[in-house]
Write a protein that holds these residues in place. Structure first.
Motif, PDB file in Angstrom:
ATOM      1  N   GLY A 186       8.810   0.840 -49.854  1.00 27.95           N
ATOM      2  CA  GLY A 186       8.967   1.328 -51.226  1.00 27.95           C
ATOM      3  C   GLY A 186       8.034   0.678 -52.214  1.00 27.95           C
ATOM      4  O   GLY A 186       7.954   1.126 -53.363  1.00 27.95           O
ATOM      5  N   ALA A 187       7.312  -0.362 -51.801  1.00 29.46           N
ATOM      6  CA  ALA A 187       6.407  -1.067 -52.713  1.00 29.46           C
ATOM      7  C   ALA A 187       4.958  -0.750 -52.380  1.00 29.46           C
ATOM      8  O   ALA A 187       4.580  -0.664 -51.215  1.00 29.46           O
ATOM      9  N   VAL A 188       4.143  -0.600 -53.411  1.00 32.25           N
ATOM     10  CA  VAL A 188       2.705  -0.423 -53.274  1.00 32.25           C
ATOM     11  C   VAL A 188       2.026  -1.501 -54.099  1.00 32.25           C
ATOM     12  O   VAL A 188       2.274  -1.622 -55.306  1.00 32.25           O
ATOM     13  N   THR A 189       1.198  -2.298 -53.448  1.00 31.28           N
ATOM     14  CA  THR A 189       0.357  -3.265 -54.144  1.00 31.28           C
ATOM     15  C   THR A 189      -0.947  -2.563 -54.495  1.00 31.28           C
ATOM     16  O   THR A 189      -1.611  -2.027 -53.617  1.00 31.28           O
ATOM     17  N   MET A 190      -1.320  -2.551 -55.768  1.00 34.30           N
ATOM     18  CA  MET A 190      -2.540  -1.850 -56.148  1.00 34.30           C
ATOM     19  C   MET A 190      -3.121  -2.418 -57.435  1.00 34.30           C
ATOM     20  O   MET A 190      -2.409  -3.019 -58.244  1.00 34.30           O
ATOM     21  N   SER A 191      -4.430  -2.241 -57.570  1.00 37.77           N
ATOM     22  CA  SER A 191      -5.089  -2.595 -58.827  1.00 37.77           C
ATOM     23  C   SER A 191      -5.164  -1.355 -59.708  1.00 37.77           C
ATOM     24  O   SER A 191      -4.966  -0.231 -59.248  1.00 37.77           O
ATOM     25  N   LEU A 192      -5.455  -1.578 -60.964  1.00 40.83           N
ATOM     26  CA  LEU A 192      -5.470  -0.486 -61.935  1.00 40.83           C
ATOM     27  C   LEU A 192      -6.612   0.473 -61.608  1.00 40.83           C
ATOM     28  O   LEU A 192      -7.776   0.078 -61.602  1.00 40.83           O
ATOM     29  N   PRO A 193      -6.280   1.735 -61.317  1.00 38.81           N
ATOM     30  CA  PRO A 193      -7.335   2.677 -60.932  1.00 38.81           C
ATOM     31  C   PRO A 193      -8.035   3.295 -62.137  1.00 38.81           C
ATOM     32  O   PRO A 193      -7.660   3.058 -63.291  1.00 38.81           O
ATOM     33  N   LEU A 194      -9.014   4.129 -61.826  1.00 38.11           N
ATOM     34  CA  LEU A 194      -9.869   4.708 -62.853  1.00 38.11           C
ATOM     35  C   LEU A 194      -9.116   5.674 -63.760  1.00 38.11           C
ATOM     36  O   LEU A 194      -9.274   5.648 -64.983  1.00 38.11           O
ATOM     37  N   ASP A 195      -8.297   6.532 -63.170  1.00 35.69           N
ATOM     38  CA  ASP A 195      -7.624   7.571 -63.942  1.00 35.69           C
ATOM     39  C   ASP A 195      -6.429   8.092 -63.157  1.00 35.69           C
ATOM     40  O   ASP A 195      -6.098   7.578 -62.071  1.00 35.69           O
ATOM     41  N   ALA A 196      -5.785   9.138 -63.706  1.00 36.29           N
ATOM     42  CA  ALA A 196      -4.570   9.669 -63.088  1.00 36.29           C
ATOM     43  C   ALA A 196      -4.850  10.266 -61.718  1.00 36.29           C
ATOM     44  O   ALA A 196      -4.019  10.150 -60.805  1.00 36.29           O
ATOM     45  N   ALA A 197      -5.999  10.920 -61.551  1.00 32.00           N
ATOM     46  CA  ALA A 197      -6.316  11.512 -60.254  1.00 32.00           C
ATOM     47  C   ALA A 197      -6.470  10.429 -59.193  1.00 32.00           C
ATOM     48  O   ALA A 197      -5.989  10.580 -58.058  1.00 32.00           O
ATOM     49  N   ALA A 238     -10.598  21.486 -61.486  1.00 32.34           N
ATOM     50  CA  ALA A 238     -10.553  20.667 -62.692  1.00 32.34           C
ATOM     51  C   ALA A 238     -11.582  19.543 -62.693  1.00 32.34           C
ATOM     52  O   ALA A 238     -12.027  19.099 -63.746  1.00 32.34           O
ATOM     53  N   ASP A 239     -11.957  19.054 -61.528  1.00 32.40           N
ATOM     54  CA  ASP A 239     -12.834  17.878 -61.423  1.00 32.40           C
ATOM     55  C   ASP A 239     -13.854  18.163 -60.326  1.00 32.40           C
ATOM     56  O   ASP A 239     -13.893  17.496 -59.296  1.00 32.40           O
ATOM     57  N   LYS A 240     -14.713  19.158 -60.545  1.00 35.13           N
ATOM     58  CA  LYS A 240     -15.449  19.822 -59.475  1.00 35.13           C
ATOM     59  C   LYS A 240     -16.274  18.886 -58.609  1.00 35.13           C
ATOM     60  O   LYS A 240     -16.055  18.793 -57.401  1.00 35.13           O
ATOM     61  N   GLU A 241     -17.261  18.180 -59.172  1.00 33.78           N
ATOM     62  CA  GLU A 241     -18.171  17.395 -58.334  1.00 33.78           C
ATOM     63  C   GLU A 241     -17.441  16.269 -57.618  1.00 33.78           C
ATOM     64  O   GLU A 241     -17.637  16.045 -56.424  1.00 33.78           O
ATOM     65  N   ARG A 242     -16.620  15.558 -58.350  1.00 34.77           N
ATOM     66  CA  ARG A 242     -15.892  14.443 -57.752  1.00 34.77           C
ATOM     67  C   ARG A 242     -14.947  14.932 -56.662  1.00 34.77           C
ATOM     68  O   ARG A 242     -14.921  14.388 -55.546  1.00 34.77           O
ATOM     69  N   ALA A 243     -14.159  15.954 -56.968  1.00 32.30           N
ATOM     70  CA  ALA A 243     -13.192  16.458 -55.993  1.00 32.30           C
ATOM     71  C   ALA A 243     -13.892  17.075 -54.793  1.00 32.30           C
ATOM     72  O   ALA A 243     -13.422  16.943 -53.654  1.00 32.30           O
ATOM     73  N   GLU A 244     -15.017  17.745 -55.032  1.00 34.77           N
ATOM     74  CA  GLU A 244     -15.751  18.351 -53.921  1.00 34.77           C
ATOM     75  C   GLU A 244     -16.295  17.269 -52.990  1.00 34.77           C
ATOM     76  O   GLU A 244     -16.242  17.409 -51.762  1.00 34.77           O
ATOM     77  N   PHE A 245     -16.805  16.181 -53.559  1.00 34.03           N
ATOM     78  CA  PHE A 245     -17.293  15.070 -52.739  1.00 34.03           C
ATOM     79  C   PHE A 245     -16.154  14.458 -51.931  1.00 34.03           C
ATOM     80  O   PHE A 245     -16.276  14.270 -50.708  1.00 34.03           O
TER      81      PHE A 245
END
Length: 628
Positions: free
Chosen positions: A275-286, A356-363
């Motif tokens: 139930g726990a996730v260790t993570m650093s602050l990401p770039l954005d919601a996606a 919504a996020d064409k180039e990034r999502a396509e990559f």
């Protein structure tokens, strides 16, 4: 695995609760007695059996209170390593907590449950650096001296207070609110279900690597965390309701940690802290949504593996290892399956974001498609290492994967970059983990120096055995991958980073090891990149870069078989002759006349010490050709 329903998630949560209760019961029943005592002059902590009785009383009074306490993933982070140490002694890894304190932390569970249930109780709790930890609620400031103190908690109709030899703290009537000396767990307040997601930067057992003191999150950082949790919740609700169901059902706590940069966010889960996730602050919601999907799918498979074995035990010899396209190290079969399961979900997510996020999502979608395709090919060839349940998981993944259709041709810049970095990661892995027999490399060198053509059948590669050493670095930082990811995510940021790379000690946005040639290659300037790489003959990263940038097929072996080109180079050098440039070596190897009807050397299969399935070594590097 197919679609996961609410009933499936409820069953897996129930199984994890049962697993935790069994661990707690086993700790209570263990005959061992603490060999160490509390600090001199301190009253002893509440005995585990007494704390268990208080937990039982709280459950009779308010079952939800105990459920909330046991639902804190940090309880598992404490309990499961403790049980392993009780059973296996010093051989079990984990935090170094005094035995008297570790076994007596049942009192922390009892105190938290009593506070939540509103029952009268007095418990004496081991307190790391004097801070009283109340699972699911929060921590106090220090009320005791020393690394491990014993603090008293009293709770009842008139409130809750803790005190020790250094001071006291009174909890507010609503323990979810901060007060002098009291720091509650912060919660997201609604996203991902009614239970909300807690941000745990306080609990001593939140970091599975070692005990941790509380850290203060600046208000703007805390606000950013809450923003991203809420925005990722809305994103998944709208675009991927199945993934939202999984994340909401699996993730209860996020443990903030530092990462290289927002672009290079790090994350992890462990079975002990379900139930726990260790993570650093990401770039954005996606980016947060993709990380949460990845880690939730890890937890889903972990919970399944607790119910039924997924892998056939290896009783003799070393455990086979495999190429996992998302890792620089060689992975056991478990790592390969868990990675394929996680990235299948991540791939599906990015496909939904292409509008919504064409180039990034396509990559991202194209890269993960290539990675998962390679991993599934390896899993099929390693079928003998999977149980029936493990095989069914692979079948489900293959079905979900093929629903997305065939790999789209690399006709757009993001898809071309995805193809480039996937080949780059394969080549870097081969250099680090595959070896050519030195005698066979020496035979090649003699033919080259004698002006003879290479043999029709080139020598195979084998997985390096433990202790054999690594002749060349792996390039595990994957700088070209991160530069490509940045270019497709933020063109302006890529331009700024491009100006910095190559400067001494520069790691812009946490991208380590990137060179000017790498930036030129990712910027689609292959000729300039080729000139730069040719000036760095001693760098294996540059050698692979030459193969990636080269327009002629004669250099393809610098990417397809870089370990063979390097072995030939070393053999020529060992003979006392200055070796030709890497392009010339690759061109000579590629000039061979292949045996009639055989395309064996185009099959990217590494021969290992064991035979797994139909492929020697069970390691499929690429899927362009069928395995032998």
């Amino acid at each position: 695995m197919g679609q996961v329903t609410d009933a499936d998630l409820a069953l897996l949560r129930s199984s994890q609760r049962s697993r935790l209760l069994l661990a707690l019961a086993a700790i209570l029943a263990h005959p061992g007695q603490p060999a160490e005592k509390p600090p001199r002059g301190a009253s002893g902590p509440t005995r585990p059996a007494t704390a268990w009785d208080i937990l039982a009383h709280a459950q009779r009074s308010d079952p939800s209170a105990v459920e909330a306490v046991l639902g804190d993933p940090c309880v598992g982070s404490w309990a499961f390593p403790l049980l392993r140490r009780l059973r296996h002694g010093a051989a079990a890894a984990g935090t170094r907590v005094p035995h008297w304190a570790e076994t007596s932390l049942f009192a922390a569970l009892a105190g938290a449950a009593a506070v939540r249930a509103g029952i009268r109780a007095t418990v004496r709790i081991p307190a790391y650096h004097g801070r009283v930890w109340l699972p699911s609620l929060g921590v106090t400031e220090s009320v005791g001296r020393g690394t491990w103190a014993v603090a008293t908690l009293e709770t009842g109709p008139h409130g809750t207070a803790t005190f020790g030899d250094r001071g006291s703290v009174r909890l507010p009537d609503d323990p979810a609110r901060p007060a002098d000396g009291w720091h509650p767990l912060t919660r997201s307040g609604g996203p991902y279900g009614a239970g909300t997601v807690a941000l745990d930067h306080l609990s001593p057992f939140r970091d599975f690597r070692s005990l941790a003191d509380p850290i203060a999150l600046p208000p703007q950082t805390l606000e950013r965390w809450h923003e991203l949790i809420a925005e990722s919740d809305a994103l998944l609700r709208r675009d991927q309701p199945e993934a939202h169901r999984l994340v909401a059902g699996a993730i209860r706590t996020i443990v903030p940690v530092d990462g290289p940069s927002a672009l290079r966010a790090v994350s992890a889960t462990v079975p002990d802290a379900h139930g726990a996730v260790t993570m650093s602050l990401p770039l954005d919601a996606a980016a947060m949504a993709a990380i949460l999907i990845h880690e939730a799918r890890h937890q889903l498979l972990d919970a399944l593996a607790d119910l039924t074995p997924l892998f056939v035990p290896v009783h003799e010899g070393p455990e086979p290892t495999y190429f996992a396209p998302w890792r620089a190290d060689a992975r056991p079969l478990r790592g390969l399956l868990f990675g394929a399961h996680a990235f299948t979900g991540v791939m599906s997510f990015w496909r939904t974001q292409r509008g919504a996020d064409k180039e990034r999502a396509e990559f991202e979608a194209a890269l993960h498609h290539r990675q998962v395709r390679t991993a599934l090919a390896a899993l099929r060839n390693a079928a003998e290492g999977l149980t029936r349940a493990g095989g069914l998981v692979v079948e489900g993944l293959a079905t979900a994967f093929h629903q997305h259709g065939p790999l789209e041709p690399a006709t757009t810049p993001p898809r071309r970059l995805a193809e480039l970095v996937h080949h780059d990661e394969q080549a870097a892995w081969r250099v680090a983990h595959l070896a050519v027999d030195p005698d066979e490399a020496a035979l090649l060198a003699r033919r080259l120096l004698a002006g003879e053509p290479p043999p029709a059948q080139l020598p195979p590669a084998r997985i390096r055995t433990a202790g054999s050493g690594t002749a060349h670095p792996s390039g595990g930082q994957a700088p070209r991958t991160w530069l490509a990811r940045l270019r497709c995510t933020d063109g302006q940021a890529f331009a700024a980073v491009r100006r910095e790379v190559g400067q001494p000690h520069a790691h812009p946005l946490g991208i380590k090891g990137a060179t000017t040639g790498d930036a030129l290659l990712v910027a689609d300037e292959p000729d300039a990149a080729l000139d730069w790489y040719r000036g760095r003959p001693g760098s294996t990263q540059a050698w692979i870069g030459i193969g990636l940038a080269h327009r002629a097929s004669s250099a393809r072996l610098l990417v397809e078989r870089p370990e063979l080109v390097l072995a030939l180079h070393d053999a020529v050098q060992d003979s006392g002759v200055n070796p030709p440039p890497p392009e010339s070596l690759a061109e000579w190897l590629g000039s061979r006349q292949r045996a009639p009807g055989s395309d064996a050397q185009r099959v990217d299969v590494a021969v290992g010490p064991d035979t797994i399935g139909r492929v020697p070594g069970g390691l499929v590097i690429g899927t362009e050709h069928p395995p032998e």
